[in-house]
Design an enzyme around this catalytic site. Structure first.
Site, mmCIF file in Angstrom:
data_model
loop_
_atom_site.group_PDB
_atom_site.id
_atom_site.type_symbol
_atom_site.label_atom_id
_atom_site.label_comp_id
_atom_site.label_asym_id
_atom_site.label_seq_id
_atom_site.Cartn_x
_atom_site.Cartn_y
_atom_site.Cartn_z
ATOM 1 N N VAL A 21 0.862 -1.182 0.000
ATOM 2 C CA VAL A 21 0.000 0.000 0.000
ATOM 3 C C VAL A 21 0.897 1.230 0.000
ATOM 4 C CG1 VAL A 21 -2.083 -0.986 1.031
ATOM 5 C CG2 VAL A 21 -0.265 -0.147 2.514
ATOM 6 N N SER A 22 0.419 2.303 -0.636
ATOM 7 C CA SER A 22 1.233 3.505 -0.810
ATOM 8 C C SER A 22 1.315 4.380 0.431
ATOM 9 C CB SER A 22 0.691 4.332 -1.974
ATOM 10 O OG SER A 22 0.742 3.577 -3.151
ATOM 11 N N THR A 23 0.282 4.329 1.275
ATOM 12 C CA THR A 23 0.312 5.160 2.483
ATOM 13 C C THR A 23 0.131 4.291 3.715
ATOM 14 O OG1 THR A 23 -2.066 5.580 2.552
ATOM 15 C CG2 THR A 23 -0.741 7.085 1.216
ATOM 16 N N GLN A 61 -3.553 3.210 4.618
ATOM 17 C CA GLN A 61 -4.247 2.180 3.858
ATOM 18 C C GLN A 61 -4.024 0.809 4.490
ATOM 19 O OE1 GLN A 61 -2.265 3.153 0.139
ATOM 20 N NE2 GLN A 61 -4.207 3.843 -0.724
ATOM 21 N N GLY A 68 3.146 1.991 3.170
ATOM 22 C CA GLY A 68 3.599 3.362 2.938
ATOM 23 C C GLY A 68 4.720 3.466 1.937
#
Length: 193
Positions: free
Chosen positions: A10-12, A15, A39
């Site tokens: 997940v990018s953040t 999430q 992240g």
């Protein structure tokens, strides 16, 4: 014995990977063969858990991901990665690609992966164009773009301009306002125009 190595990302930090983990476990990946980056953007070259997953991957194993964008954003990078796996005699399985499960160890799976990687990159670029276009239109219309509210009012900037016009150094005036000199000049130019 061939293993399934799962990777989720997940990018953040806000999430959740719960859905990805559930899909990977349902596909037969063992919990200790599951690697998760939190992240971390797909555009970044350094993804610690992804690198660990690749280190764990040996000949005959298959890397399993839920969607193509977990690998990255660029078609070129995804294709190079798929080729690297083929060179290591390892497979790549994408669970949700084109409505089904795609395994790059088969000729049809490899072709579908190539097509879908190109489409994924195109979709990402179209999305970026739309965002850029939307921002430009909002700026041109004088609409708020959100973000951090201005702390320093136009009145304060006008007073600072007067100080600079009377001989005070612009760098010092900007520093006293709590902004960089470049920001001060940009705000001053916007007020003068």
């Amino acid at each position: 014995m061939a293993k399934l190595i799962g990777y989720a990302r997940v990018s953040t930090r806000d999430q959740s990977t719960d859905r990805q983990q559930a899909d990977l476990l349902d596909a037969g990946v063992r919990r200790d063969d599951l690697y998760i980056d939190h992240g971390v953007s797909g555009a970044r070259a350094s993804r610690p858990e992804f690198n660990r997953a690749l280190e764990a991957l040996i000949e005959g194993d298959t890397l399993v991901i839920t969607t193509l964008d977990r690998l990255g954003r660029s078609t070129q990078n995804m294709l190079a990665f798929a080729e690297e796996l083929r060179g290591r005699d390892a497979g790549l399985r994408v669970l949700n690609l084109g409505g089904g499960d795609v395994d790059t160890s088969t000729p049809m799976g490899s072709m579908l992966f190539t097509i879908m990687a190109a489409l994924a990159q195109m979709e990402h670029e179209i999305k970026r164009e739309r965002v850029t276009d939307s921002i430009k239109k909002r700026r041109d219309a004088g609409l708020d773009l959100g973000g951090r509210p201005r702390r320093i009012t136009d009145s304060q900037v006008r007073n600072a301009i007067r100080l600079v016009d009377s001989g005070e150094p612009a760098a010092q005036v900007a520093r006293d306002l709590g902004m960089s000199r470049a920001t001060f000049y940009r705000r001053a130019r916007a007020l003068i125009e």
